[in-house]
Write a protein that holds these residues in place. Structure first.
Motif, mmCIF file in Angstrom:
data_model
loop_
_atom_site.group_PDB
_atom_site.id
_atom_site.type_symbol
_atom_site.label_atom_id
_atom_site.label_comp_id
_atom_site.label_asym_id
_atom_site.label_seq_id
_atom_site.Cartn_x
_atom_site.Cartn_y
_atom_site.Cartn_z
ATOM 1 N N GLY B 5 1.012 -1.129 0.027
ATOM 2 C CA GLY B 5 -0.072 0.005 -0.211
ATOM 3 C C GLY B 5 0.833 1.300 -0.022
ATOM 4 O O GLY B 5 1.956 1.108 -0.249
ATOM 5 N N PRO B 6 0.235 2.597 -0.045
ATOM 6 C CA PRO B 6 0.883 3.715 0.160
ATOM 7 C C PRO B 6 1.910 3.720 1.297
ATOM 8 O O PRO B 6 1.583 3.805 2.151
ATOM 9 C CB PRO B 6 -0.030 4.762 0.200
ATOM 10 C CG PRO B 6 -1.344 4.051 -0.255
ATOM 11 C CD PRO B 6 -1.035 2.546 0.037
ATOM 12 N N ARG B 17 4.698 19.351 -2.107
ATOM 13 C CA ARG B 17 5.077 19.008 -0.939
ATOM 14 C C ARG B 17 5.006 17.298 -0.837
ATOM 15 O O ARG B 17 4.446 16.624 -1.880
ATOM 16 C CB ARG B 17 4.151 19.712 0.206
ATOM 17 C CG ARG B 17 2.956 19.345 0.046
ATOM 18 C CD ARG B 17 2.030 19.908 0.970
ATOM 19 N NE ARG B 17 2.034 21.360 1.056
ATOM 20 C CZ ARG B 17 2.052 22.383 2.232
ATOM 21 N NH1 ARG B 17 1.953 21.944 3.360
ATOM 22 N NH2 ARG B 17 2.326 23.564 1.826
ATOM 23 N N ARG B 19 3.767 13.808 -0.310
ATOM 24 C CA ARG B 19 2.685 12.802 -0.013
ATOM 25 C C ARG B 19 3.049 11.618 0.021
ATOM 26 O O ARG B 19 4.079 11.158 -0.075
ATOM 27 C CB ARG B 19 1.836 13.377 -1.347
ATOM 28 C CG ARG B 19 1.595 14.553 -2.038
ATOM 29 C CD ARG B 19 0.363 15.299 -1.084
ATOM 30 N NE ARG B 19 0.602 16.696 -1.427
ATOM 31 C CZ ARG B 19 -0.131 17.608 -0.834
ATOM 32 N NH1 ARG B 19 -0.933 17.446 0.359
ATOM 33 N NH2 ARG B 19 -0.272 18.806 -1.118
ATOM 34 N N CYS B 25 1.464 0.932 -7.328
ATOM 35 C CA CYS B 25 0.493 1.384 -8.415
ATOM 36 C C CYS B 25 0.370 2.696 -8.525
ATOM 37 O O CYS B 25 -0.172 3.403 -9.455
ATOM 38 C CB CYS B 25 -0.935 0.876 -7.992
ATOM 39 S SG CYS B 25 -1.732 1.811 -6.621
ATOM 40 N N PHE B 27 -0.912 5.181 -6.469
ATOM 41 C CA PHE B 27 -1.938 5.743 -5.910
ATOM 42 C C PHE B 27 -1.275 6.858 -5.169
ATOM 43 O O PHE B 27 -0.477 6.639 -4.307
ATOM 44 C CB PHE B 27 -2.724 4.927 -5.170
ATOM 45 C CG PHE B 27 -3.951 5.340 -4.373
ATOM 46 C CD1 PHE B 27 -5.145 5.736 -4.868
ATOM 47 C CD2 PHE B 27 -3.753 5.673 -3.104
ATOM 48 C CE1 PHE B 27 -6.066 6.374 -4.120
ATOM 49 C CE2 PHE B 27 -4.841 6.406 -2.229
ATOM 50 C CZ PHE B 27 -6.030 6.529 -2.939
ATOM 51 N N ALA B 29 -1.994 8.927 -1.712
ATOM 52 C CA ALA B 29 -3.061 9.003 -0.524
ATOM 53 C C ALA B 29 -2.773 10.443 0.108
ATOM 54 O O ALA B 29 -1.947 10.502 0.985
ATOM 55 C CB ALA B 29 -2.656 8.077 0.499
ATOM 56 N N TYR B 30 -3.595 11.498 -0.397
ATOM 57 C CA TYR B 30 -3.356 12.574 0.077
ATOM 58 C C TYR B 30 -3.983 12.842 1.440
ATOM 59 O O TYR B 30 -4.967 12.099 1.810
ATOM 60 C CB TYR B 30 -4.512 13.646 -0.684
ATOM 61 C CG TYR B 30 -3.843 14.125 -2.149
ATOM 62 C CD1 TYR B 30 -2.966 15.022 -2.198
ATOM 63 C CD2 TYR B 30 -4.332 13.358 -3.245
ATOM 64 C CE1 TYR B 30 -2.474 15.378 -3.350
ATOM 65 C CE2 TYR B 30 -3.835 13.784 -4.485
ATOM 66 C CZ TYR B 30 -3.005 14.574 -4.518
ATOM 67 O OH TYR B 30 -2.166 14.809 -5.850
ATOM 68 N N GLU B 31 -3.314 13.292 2.308
ATOM 69 C CA GLU B 31 -3.719 13.464 3.840
ATOM 70 C C GLU B 31 -3.757 15.031 3.926
ATOM 71 O O GLU B 31 -2.936 15.730 3.726
ATOM 72 C CB GLU B 31 -2.140 12.839 4.618
ATOM 73 C CG GLU B 31 -1.955 11.613 4.517
ATOM 74 C CD GLU B 31 -0.649 11.213 4.897
ATOM 75 O OE1 GLU B 31 -0.632 10.680 6.172
ATOM 76 O OE2 GLU B 31 0.381 11.897 4.344
ATOM 77 N N ASN B 32 -5.024 15.180 4.519
ATOM 78 C CA ASN B 32 -5.295 16.592 4.685
ATOM 79 C C ASN B 32 -5.721 16.594 6.513
ATOM 80 O O ASN B 32 -6.267 15.306 6.965
ATOM 81 C CB ASN B 32 -6.367 17.103 3.923
ATOM 82 C CG ASN B 32 -5.978 17.387 2.526
ATOM 83 O OD1 ASN B 32 -6.018 16.612 1.733
ATOM 84 N ND2 ASN B 32 -5.274 18.572 2.451
ATOM 85 N N PRO B 33 -5.856 17.553 6.876
ATOM 86 C CA PRO B 33 -6.331 17.903 8.489
ATOM 87 C C PRO B 33 -7.958 17.105 8.359
ATOM 88 O O PRO B 33 -8.788 17.297 7.626
ATOM 89 C CB PRO B 33 -6.376 19.276 8.648
ATOM 90 C CG PRO B 33 -5.582 19.818 7.825
ATOM 91 C CD PRO B 33 -5.423 19.143 6.506
ATOM 92 N N LYS B 34 -7.998 16.527 9.524
ATOM 93 C CA LYS B 34 -9.474 16.063 9.558
ATOM 94 C C LYS B 34 -10.165 16.968 10.818
ATOM 95 O O LYS B 34 -9.698 17.462 11.594
ATOM 96 C CB LYS B 34 -9.308 14.585 10.376
ATOM 97 C CG LYS B 34 -8.649 13.492 9.170
ATOM 98 C CD LYS B 34 -9.044 12.234 9.570
ATOM 99 C CE LYS B 34 -8.258 11.269 8.884
ATOM 100 N NZ LYS B 34 -8.436 11.295 7.436
ATOM 101 N N PRO B 102 -2.686 21.667 15.329
ATOM 102 C CA PRO B 102 -1.770 21.364 14.279
ATOM 103 C C PRO B 102 -0.766 20.086 14.309
ATOM 104 O O PRO B 102 -0.192 19.541 13.552
ATOM 105 C CB PRO B 102 -0.834 22.766 14.062
ATOM 106 C CG PRO B 102 -1.021 23.250 15.446
ATOM 107 C CD PRO B 102 -2.276 23.088 15.846
ATOM 108 N N SER B 105 -2.903 17.604 13.351
ATOM 109 C CA SER B 105 -3.620 17.820 12.098
ATOM 110 C C SER B 105 -5.063 17.873 12.158
ATOM 111 O O SER B 105 -5.505 17.206 11.292
ATOM 112 C CB SER B 105 -2.894 17.233 10.947
ATOM 113 O OG SER B 105 -1.583 17.641 10.530
ATOM 114 N N VAL B 107 -8.997 19.492 13.355
ATOM 115 C CA VAL B 107 -9.679 21.067 13.629
ATOM 116 C C VAL B 107 -11.007 20.500 14.443
ATOM 117 O O VAL B 107 -11.853 19.902 13.780
ATOM 118 C CB VAL B 107 -10.071 21.992 12.246
ATOM 119 C CG1 VAL B 107 -10.939 22.982 12.597
ATOM 120 C CG2 VAL B 107 -8.706 21.956 11.359
#
Lengths: 172, 172
Positions: B5-6, B17, B19, B25, B27, B29-34, B102, B105, B107
């Motif tokens: 996997g990623p 930046r 990722r 493959c 892919f 996997a964008y990680e953004n704040p939750k 932060p 990550s 909110v």
């Protein structure tokens, strides 16, 4: 065999809703709402607007706004976007609005910010950046409805502080 | 070959930046704040608290709170958590606080809500749910600092409306 990445919708064991799962390795690509941060920035009575240089809505105007990134606060993210898109420095003074957009699983948090100087320039994702008076805002060429909402809220709240953030308006 | 996997940290082409990328493959996997949503719910002068039944912080107390899910507003998410964790129905009356964390990550958006009835019960992720007076809040056994912040903000803002959400306090 060509690998395809997470492309199965299934409920993982112990979970209660469908997730995007990789059929090859089992990786679960959790999808959660994304936070969009930005700021209506002003210098005296003028508004900082960026003409989008990237898809979607290339050529249309917006306040500096974009995806919140890891390891930053919402305020830091908004000011980072102001720098990245408009090469301007500003200070946040209020949270103007929060828009939940469940159709596309986004939460927008738009601040009111004062520019620290009248300096600005187009960042790499902007075709152009301008500082314009209220009357000169290109109302017919705004990128999204929430740009108009945010500009109008800024106008309504001029001189006021200590107010709750506005939400998405009920459009008639 | 066992697929992983990623698991590569790299800057994808056209990005600026690192990722998380799948080496098999491609892919990303964008990680953004939750976004974490929840509500301090009250019935008359009593507070609705849940004893966590799942890791982390099993056995400690919190207001109903959890990850915002796709295709819901922040308010809907908060009230969903109230139902899932405490089997209570409530109506939101103000946005009490926004905590950017932060370091992890996240909110957190914590609402103030009034219960529609004094009915409640432990949901599947709660060991126990109680309705307690201010004096009986288990201050030493709260799951996280933001539970205390949120309860204290609710107390400070009792009877007030039209206020901006509080932020993470500067702890001395």
């Amino acid at each position: 065999m060509r690998l395809q990445g997470p492309n199965l919708r299934m409920i993982p064991e112990g979970d209660d809703r469908e997730r995007l799962v990789c059929g090859d390795c089992g990786f679960i690509a959790y999808e959660n709402p994304k936070v969009i941060v930005g700021a209506v920035c002003t210098w005296e009575d003028k508004y900082l607007l960026c003409r989008r240089g990237i898809e979607p809505r290339v050529g249309y105007w917006t306040m500096p706004v974009g995806y919140m990134e890891l390891h930053e606060t919402t305020e830091q993210g908004a000011l980072r976007e102001v720098w990245e898109e408009a090469r301007a420095r500003a200070e946040i003074d209020a949270l103007l609005a929060i828009y939940s957009i469940p159709e596309i699983s986004q939460v927008h948090m738009i601040y009111r910010a004062r520019m620290l100087s009248p300096d600005f320039a187009a960042g790499p994702e902007s075709q152009d950046v301008v500082l314009v008076s209220w009357e000169d805002i290109p109302w017919d060429d705004l990128a999204y409805p929430n740009v108009r909402w945010s500009l109008e809220y800024e106008r309504q709240m001029r001189g006021q502080s200590g107010f709750p953030p506005r939400g998405r308006p009920v459009e008639g």
